[in-house]
Design a protein around this motif. Structure first.
Motif, PDB file in Angstrom:
ATOM      1  N   ARG B 199       0.704  -1.041  -0.001  1.00 60.01           N
ATOM      2  CA  ARG B 199       0.028  -0.143   0.088  1.00 60.01           C
ATOM      3  C   ARG B 199       0.890   1.244   0.130  1.00 60.01           C
ATOM      4  O   ARG B 199       0.451   2.178  -0.663  1.00 60.01           O
ATOM      5  N   TYR B 200       1.861   1.251   0.790  1.00 57.47           N
ATOM      6  CA  TYR B 200       2.721   2.352   0.858  1.00 57.47           C
ATOM      7  C   TYR B 200       3.557   2.410  -0.500  1.00 57.47           C
ATOM      8  O   TYR B 200       3.367   3.840  -0.913  1.00 57.47           O
ATOM      9  N   GLY B 201       3.980   1.674  -1.122  1.00 61.20           N
ATOM     10  CA  GLY B 201       4.487   1.990  -2.519  1.00 61.20           C
ATOM     11  C   GLY B 201       3.400   2.306  -3.531  1.00 61.20           C
ATOM     12  O   GLY B 201       3.697   3.372  -4.194  1.00 61.20           O
ATOM     13  N   ALA B 202       2.325   1.870  -3.548  1.00 62.00           N
ATOM     14  CA  ALA B 202       1.246   2.475  -4.339  1.00 62.00           C
ATOM     15  C   ALA B 202       1.021   3.809  -4.280  1.00 62.00           C
ATOM     16  O   ALA B 202       0.666   4.595  -5.156  1.00 62.00           O
ATOM     17  N   ASP B 203       0.626   4.234  -2.818  1.00 60.71           N
ATOM     18  CA  ASP B 203       0.542   5.598  -2.533  1.00 60.71           C
ATOM     19  C   ASP B 203       1.268   6.400  -2.950  1.00 60.71           C
ATOM     20  O   ASP B 203       1.284   7.549  -3.606  1.00 60.71           O
ATOM     21  N   VAL B 204       2.678   6.239  -2.728  1.00 61.99           N
ATOM     22  CA  VAL B 204       3.756   7.046  -3.116  1.00 61.99           C
ATOM     23  C   VAL B 204       3.843   7.046  -4.425  1.00 61.99           C
ATOM     24  O   VAL B 204       4.021   8.204  -4.848  1.00 61.99           O
ATOM     25  N   ALA B 205       3.678   6.214  -5.351  1.00 59.08           N
ATOM     26  CA  ALA B 205       3.687   6.254  -6.470  1.00 59.08           C
ATOM     27  C   ALA B 205       2.676   6.985  -7.212  1.00 59.08           C
ATOM     28  O   ALA B 205       2.963   7.884  -8.010  1.00 59.08           O
ATOM     29  N   PHE B 206       1.559   6.907  -6.574  1.00 61.16           N
ATOM     30  CA  PHE B 206       0.413   7.702  -6.935  1.00 61.16           C
ATOM     31  C   PHE B 206       0.610   9.236  -6.856  1.00 61.16           C
ATOM     32  O   PHE B 206       0.146   9.824  -7.665  1.00 61.16           O
ATOM     33  N   GLY B 222       4.929   1.480 -17.015  1.00 62.55           N
ATOM     34  CA  GLY B 222       4.967   0.480 -18.164  1.00 62.55           C
ATOM     35  C   GLY B 222       3.611  -0.423 -18.284  1.00 62.55           C
ATOM     36  O   GLY B 222       3.155  -1.336 -18.721  1.00 62.55           O
ATOM     37  N   LEU B 223       2.525   0.499 -17.540  1.00 62.67           N
ATOM     38  CA  LEU B 223       1.196  -0.144 -17.378  1.00 62.67           C
ATOM     39  C   LEU B 223       0.996  -1.520 -16.969  1.00 62.67           C
ATOM     40  O   LEU B 223       0.127  -2.351 -17.411  1.00 62.67           O
ATOM     41  N   ALA B 224       2.040  -2.088 -15.867  1.00 62.01           N
ATOM     42  CA  ALA B 224       1.818  -3.255 -15.384  1.00 62.01           C
ATOM     43  C   ALA B 224       1.108  -2.902 -14.174  1.00 62.01           C
ATOM     44  O   ALA B 224       0.540  -1.990 -13.793  1.00 62.01           O
ATOM     45  N   VAL B 225       0.575  -4.176 -13.577  1.00 58.39           N
ATOM     46  CA  VAL B 225      -0.142  -3.861 -12.005  1.00 58.39           C
ATOM     47  C   VAL B 225       0.962  -3.220 -10.979  1.00 58.39           C
ATOM     48  O   VAL B 225       2.203  -3.385 -11.316  1.00 58.39           O
ATOM     49  N   GLY B 226       0.132  -3.058 -10.029  1.00 58.63           N
ATOM     50  CA  GLY B 226       1.159  -2.530  -8.883  1.00 58.63           C
ATOM     51  C   GLY B 226       1.761  -1.102  -8.993  1.00 58.63           C
ATOM     52  O   GLY B 226       0.837  -0.329  -9.398  1.00 58.63           O
ATOM     53  N   ILE B 227       3.003  -0.787  -8.824  1.00 56.11           N
ATOM     54  CA  ILE B 227       3.379   0.352  -9.102  1.00 56.11           C
ATOM     55  C   ILE B 227       3.225   1.169 -10.279  1.00 56.11           C
ATOM     56  O   ILE B 227       2.701   2.294 -10.178  1.00 56.11           O
ATOM     57  N   ASP B 228       3.458   0.262 -11.490  1.00 59.94           N
ATOM     58  CA  ASP B 228       3.340   1.050 -12.839  1.00 59.94           C
ATOM     59  C   ASP B 228       1.778   1.573 -12.758  1.00 59.94           C
ATOM     60  O   ASP B 228       1.566   2.843 -13.127  1.00 59.94           O
ATOM     61  N   ALA B 231       1.180   4.661 -10.651  1.00 66.84           N
ATOM     62  CA  ALA B 231       1.780   5.834 -11.192  1.00 66.84           C
ATOM     63  C   ALA B 231       0.945   6.399 -12.264  1.00 66.84           C
ATOM     64  O   ALA B 231       0.687   7.575 -12.385  1.00 66.84           O
ATOM     65  N   HIS B 232       0.491   5.437 -13.261  1.00 61.39           N
ATOM     66  CA  HIS B 232      -0.507   5.889 -14.272  1.00 61.39           C
ATOM     67  C   HIS B 232      -1.723   6.584 -13.783  1.00 61.39           C
ATOM     68  O   HIS B 232      -2.135   7.655 -14.103  1.00 61.39           O
ATOM     69  N   ALA B 233      -2.313   5.742 -12.708  1.00 58.40           N
ATOM     70  CA  ALA B 233      -3.555   6.495 -12.103  1.00 58.40           C
ATOM     71  C   ALA B 233      -3.239   8.021 -11.641  1.00 58.40           C
ATOM     72  O   ALA B 233      -4.073   8.599 -11.563  1.00 58.40           O
ATOM     73  N   GLY B 234      -2.071   8.076 -10.869  1.00 64.04           N
ATOM     74  CA  GLY B 234      -1.660   9.206 -10.248  1.00 64.04           C
ATOM     75  C   GLY B 234      -1.716  10.244 -11.342  1.00 64.04           C
ATOM     76  O   GLY B 234      -1.952  11.430 -11.207  1.00 64.04           O
ATOM     77  N   ILE B 302      12.833   6.835 -11.464  1.00 64.38           N
ATOM     78  CA  ILE B 302      12.455   6.767 -10.140  1.00 64.38           C
ATOM     79  C   ILE B 302      11.950   5.179  -9.836  1.00 64.38           C
ATOM     80  O   ILE B 302      10.984   4.764 -10.373  1.00 64.38           O
ATOM     81  N   VAL B 303      12.548   4.451  -9.089  1.00 63.16           N
ATOM     82  CA  VAL B 303      12.110   3.260  -8.524  1.00 63.16           C
ATOM     83  C   VAL B 303      11.294   3.521  -7.156  1.00 63.16           C
ATOM     84  O   VAL B 303      11.965   3.874  -6.109  1.00 63.16           O
ATOM     85  N   VAL B 304      10.177   3.176  -7.588  1.00 58.17           N
ATOM     86  CA  VAL B 304       9.417   3.317  -6.130  1.00 58.17           C
ATOM     87  C   VAL B 304       9.591   2.091  -4.989  1.00 58.17           C
ATOM     88  O   VAL B 304       9.964   2.400  -3.783  1.00 58.17           O
ATOM     89  N   GLU B 305       9.200   0.979  -5.567  1.00 53.75           N
ATOM     90  CA  GLU B 305       9.574  -0.309  -4.759  1.00 53.75           C
ATOM     91  C   GLU B 305       9.970  -1.309  -5.659  1.00 53.75           C
ATOM     92  O   GLU B 305       9.386  -1.471  -6.751  1.00 53.75           O
ATOM     93  N   SER B 306      10.931  -1.940  -5.233  1.00 51.65           N
ATOM     94  CA  SER B 306      11.458  -3.080  -6.157  1.00 51.65           C
ATOM     95  C   SER B 306      11.748  -4.232  -5.101  1.00 51.65           C
ATOM     96  O   SER B 306      12.670  -4.280  -4.146  1.00 51.65           O
ATOM     97  N   HIS B 307      11.396  -5.479  -5.444  1.00 50.67           N
ATOM     98  CA  HIS B 307      11.956  -6.717  -4.855  1.00 50.67           C
ATOM     99  C   HIS B 307      13.374  -6.550  -5.082  1.00 50.67           C
ATOM    100  O   HIS B 307      13.982  -6.279  -6.042  1.00 50.67           O
ATOM    101  N   ALA B 308      14.134  -7.598  -4.329  1.00 56.13           N
ATOM    102  CA  ALA B 308      15.500  -7.690  -4.498  1.00 56.13           C
ATOM    103  C   ALA B 308      16.098  -8.263  -5.787  1.00 56.13           C
ATOM    104  O   ALA B 308      17.090  -7.703  -6.245  1.00 56.13           O
TER     105      ALA B 308
END
Lengths: 509, 455
Positions: B199-206, B222-228, B231-234, B302-308
């Protein structure tokens, strides 16, 4: 030479009176059964012959025709054995017609002449068109349970003939003493933590609302579900009679000296076929698990593992409380009013729910969620997420309220529902719900917001109102529904995280 | 080339005058000249792409105009080549390193399998399929299908080609676009991150995307789910620069399906770009290739959230290779969804905590900011809160420790009845003091991060 002996066969869970007619004439010795017998019925010939000979009774070496009337009805099972044997004895003048007058016979024969119980004895006994019915000794208690007919029994064919000839008196086996309804072995007190889960169980029991539990493995979903029957009121007499007949006919457990009044709890494995779950079968139309759960709980563990077709077959009985099974051989209706409790993991790895815990790909998660069709999901008034209890809760948590205390509230709530003319709130129609569950102003505003944001459909709102009404009933308050009632009902409806729309979607739509 | 198969007389006609020089550019991006192998092959004319041009110099149309009527431009052949199954950017580059698009197509359509296979560096099986498909396909038809769908086909070196890609090391040979290409004249920022976001990442990206767009920076993702998606929605939520979506599949193959609404809105209000022609499925290998375009198009990444081991790290690497500014949003050190982005910071890339940081990265002056932000919650805060008891609300808010909590956790902490608690949480949510995602409630700062750039 002709003899006619009454008996009965089973159609679903209902008995159908059948007359066994035996005709013996001169000619090449033969034995024919007519009148749509199935294989087990046709095999009667060999069982009856062996039983007669073992009992030192004669077998007619003549041309024998057995007719099972009415001829258009398919006969299944071995329950006509005894009637055929008795008819054969009558045509051979081993027994007089007056000796068997007004007496029906329902039992299977062993090769040694012993009498055996047939499934559905209770329904068969009440179906026959005479006052006295002879059954096997081990079916005696069951036959006496609920039927108007007088039940008689005999251990063997030889004994039976002696009784009928008046050479000996009928022997009545001792009935088992009536049992106290045992206290449910599983008490809600044992559940630590899970305040929402316990509350949901209580609401499900009071309102008859179907409950879906989603949670990681080991969270206690099964534990919760097993405690639901203990909260339910005992079956009323009508339901008890129906359930006892279903158990008798479906061989879910032979009823003993009394009607079954404890609400059933059925938990079929997820490999269950459609016929096993909803009833049917290729020839004999048997009641399925959903009928065995009539008046009680049907618990489907690992809901996602059931075959989708089987699950969707639940939709109609969930709506109507009855399942109509139609096959080429005929169609029968089975009662099926039950509280459905489903449980499943949120995703293949089982850990979704907490932020960032799940390791499944989105596609895998969506595939998993899709196993539950939308219409079926819609039938669940409550969808609950059951998290793993924390160590704190497990070791230091307060034990919850015992089943007995919760059950009192449930019974009181059911009485309130009874005053509305239904057994439980989930059966209220939408018009009745409109009248019975008015919303307070604050609750109405909240409902409007939920509908406007697309979180709730019109039908969903009805169900949430219904759950809200049950919450009201449990608290012993009269409607209107206050904000907290509706808020909790809403919480219980859309909790599982995988049912939510994606984050971005909620911003755009 | 025309010895092997009849070449339509118009093939060369549409070739641009600058074809030779752009061919030279292409060779720099193409490691394999194909000289030796080509010399061994019968019928191979020469090794260079610019040499065997026997096209008539006169009569070519405007480079970006594409075929009008009977004219068939390079775009058509590029679209047709890119439509072949398994034709990635690298293979396409190798073909174009030797041939003009029309010639490459001719080679395939004429069934010169071995030659094509050696040039593209693929096995016989792939080449065999190309040859088979090329024999059936009609470049003119493919091109007109794109035009009918409102998809522009832009060849490298032509007028509509994005400037940021022209000087790139691996520029796509052809780009398919939908929407308004002028968006790319704005300053741009690429915002990427994991699909499995919190939620944190999505909020920040938005919020970052919304404020960036409101300040006039086009958000690329990139219009993927999650952060992308966040960001687009924001970016769409702001009344500013429209977003740019760079996708891996064909523009008619919406993937993932759940972003269909977002996808269409980006195409409508902003720009949708893809290296893949219509009908191209979202194959796995297309996404890393897509990442390099996102990296090249953004002035900052900008990388908002990324797994290892997240794909967003790949985009960051591509951006760094291109000399773009790379920054990451710090996250909780225990959150697996922030492991990759936190490591980026540890390795020395920039840190973005609010819109100020982002604007500094983009060298944007605050003076020219159009500051018309729509409020995230247009609902009046008092509406829901009126019925709630303020003392209880305060107690509930106190029970949060700035980490997400569920209803049950809050019930245990406050001892409030579940119904009452749900009711208060709902009111706090409406009042904008809490945010809810699925089971989890989170306390919100007074107004989302960076929402009011004036302060």
């Amino acid at each position: 030479m002709l003899a006619r002996i009454p008996s009965a066969v089973l159609q679903g869970v209902i008995g159908q009176a059948v007359d066994v007619e035996v005709h013996v004439s001169k000619g090449i010795p033969s034995f024919t059964i007519v009148g749509l017998p199935d294989a087990s019925c046709r095999e009667s010939r060999d069982r009856v012959r062996a039983a007669l000979l073992s009992s030192k009774l004669p077998w007619p070496d003549k041309r024998v025709t057995v007719n099972l009337a009415p001829g258009g009805l398919r006969k299944e099972g071995a329950g006509l054995d005894l009637a055929i044997a008795v008819a054969l004895l009558v045509v051979q003048d081993e027994l007089t017609e007056s000796a068997v007058d007004g007496c029906a016979f329902v039992a299977e024969l062993g090769l040694d002449g012993s009498l055996r119980r047939v499934p559905g004895t209770l329904s068969l006994v009440e179906a026959v068109a005479c006052d006295r019915v002879v059954v096997a000794a081990d079916a005696y208690a069951e036959a006496r349970l609920d039927a108007d007919q007088e039940a008689l029994c005999a251990p063997t064919l030889g004994e039976l003939v002696r009784y009928l000839r008046g050479e000996a008196d009928w022997v009545t086996p001792a009935l088992p003493p009536p049992r106290e309804l045992p206290a449910p072995a599983e008490d809600l007190r044992d559940v630590r933590g899970q305040p929402l889960g316990r509350r949901a169980l209580e609401i499900a029991a009071a309102g008859g609302h179907h409950l879906l539990m989603v949670g990681p493995p080991g969270a206690g979903k099964t534990m919760l579900a097993r405690r639901l029957p203990g909260l339910l009121p005992p079956l009323d007499r009508d339901a008890a009679r129906i359930v006892t007949r279903i158990y008798s006919a479906g061989d879910f457990g032979v009823p003993t000296g009394e009607l079954i009044t404890a609400p059933p709890f059925r938990a079929p494995h997820h490999g269950a076929t459609m016929a096993a779950l909803v009833g049917g079968g290729s020839r004999a139309l048997r009641p399925g698990e959903i009928s065995a759960a009539h008046g009680g709980v049907l618990f489907l563990d690992e809901l996602g593992e059931f075959s989708p077709g089987v699950l969707d077959a639940l939709r109609q009985p969930l709506e109507e409380g009855v399942i109509r099974v139609s096959r080429a051989v005929g169609s029968v209706s089975f009662p099926a009013e039950f509280v459905l409790v489903g449980s499943m993991n949120p995703c293949p790895c089982g850990n979704a729910g907490g932020p960032g815990q799940c390791r499944c790909s989105d596609a895998a998660r969506m595939r998993y969620a899709r196993r539950l069709s939308g219409p079926l999901l819609d039938r669940f008034d409550m969808r609950l997420f059951v998290p793993r209890p924390t160590a704190e809760e497990l070791f230091r948590g307060e034990p919850g309220q015992p089943t007995a205390a919760v059950r009192e509230r449930v019974l009181a709530a059911r009485r309130r529902a009874g005053r509305r003319g239904v057994r439980c709130n989930s059966l209220l129609g939408s018009a009745a719900l409109e009248a019975e569950a008015p919303l307070a102003a604050e609750a109405a505003r909240m409902a409007e917001r939920a509908v406007a944001s697309g979180q709730l459909s019109a039908r969903g709102l009805q169900r949430v109102r219904c759950v809200g009404l049950t919450i009201c009933d449990l608290d012993g308050r009269a409607p209107p529904l206050r904000g907290p009632d509706l808020a909790l009902a809403l919480q219980l409806r859309n909790n599982p995280v995988w049912l939510d729309r994606s984050y971005a979607g909620s911003h755009v739509a | 080339m025309s010895r092997d198969a009849p070449v339509p007389p118009t093939v060369g006609a549409a070739l641009p005058a600058g074809g030779g020089s752009s061919g030279a550019d292409r060779r720099t991006g193409c490691p394999e000249p194909g000289g030796v192998a080509a010399a061994l092959l019968p019928g191979a004319g020469s090794t260079g792409s610019g040499e065997e041009i026997e096209r008539p110099a006169a009569g070519f149309g405007a480079p970006a105009a594409g075929p009008d009527g009977g004219e068939l431009g390079d775009e058509a052949y590029l679209a047709a080549l890119a439509s072949l199954a398994g034709m990635g950017p690298a293979r396409l580059e190798r073909l174009l390193g030797r041939w003009e698009p029309a010639e490459a197509w001719e080679c395939l359509a004429a069934g010169r399998l071995v030659e094509a296979a050696t040039t593209a560096g693929v096995g016989e099986r792939v080449a065999h399929r190309w040859v088979r498909d090329a024999a059936r396909a009609d470049p003119a038809e493919i091109h007109s299908r794109h035009r009918r769908a409102g998809v522009t086909v832009t060849r490298r070196g032509s007028a509509g080609y994005p400037e940021r890609l022209t000087g790139d090391a691996e520029p796509p040979a052809v780009l398919f676009g939908q929407g308004t290409p002028e968006v790319l004249e704005c300053p741009t920022v690429t915002i990427v991150g994991t699909r499995r976001c919190t939620r944190y990442g999505a909020d920040v990206a938005f919020d970052l995307a919304r404020t960036a767009a409101a300040h006039g920076a086009a958000v690329i993702s990139g219009l993927a789910v999650g952060i992308d998606a966040a960001a687009h929605a924001g970016a769409l939520a702001a009344d500013g620069a429209p977003p740019v979506g760079v996708v891996g599949s064909g523009l008619d193959r919406i993937y993932p399906r759940q972003n269909a609404v977002l996808w269409k809105m980006v195409a409508q209000r902003g720009l949708l770009l893809s290296e893949a022609p219509l009908g191209a499925p979202p194959e796995r290998w297309r996404f890393p290739a897509r990442n390099r375009i996102m990296a090249a198009l953004g002035d900052a990444c900008i990388v908002v959230e990324s797994h290892a081991d997240g794909g967003a790290l790949g985009t960051a690497t591509e951006a760094a290779r291109r000399g773009r500014t790379v920054a990451a949003v710090p996250g909780p050190i225990r959150s697996p969804a922030s492991a990759g982005s936190n490591r980026l910071i540890a390795e020395g890339c920039g840190v973005v905590c609010d819109i100020e940081d982002l604007l500094v990265l983009l060298d944007m002056e605050r003076a020219r900011l159009p500051l018309r932000l729509p409020s995230p919650d247009t609902r009046p805060a008092s509406e829901g809160g009126a019925a709630a008891d303020p003392a209880t609300s305060a107690a509930i808010l106190d029970a949060f420790d700035w980490m997400p909590a569920t209803l049950e956790m809050l019930a245990a902490r406050t001892g409030i009845d579940l119904g009452e608690l749900s009711w208060h949480l709902e009111n706090l949510n409406v009042a904008g003091l809490l945010a809810r995602r699925g089971l989890w409630y989170e306390r919100r700062a007074e107004g989302p991060a960076g929402a009011s750039p004036g302060t």
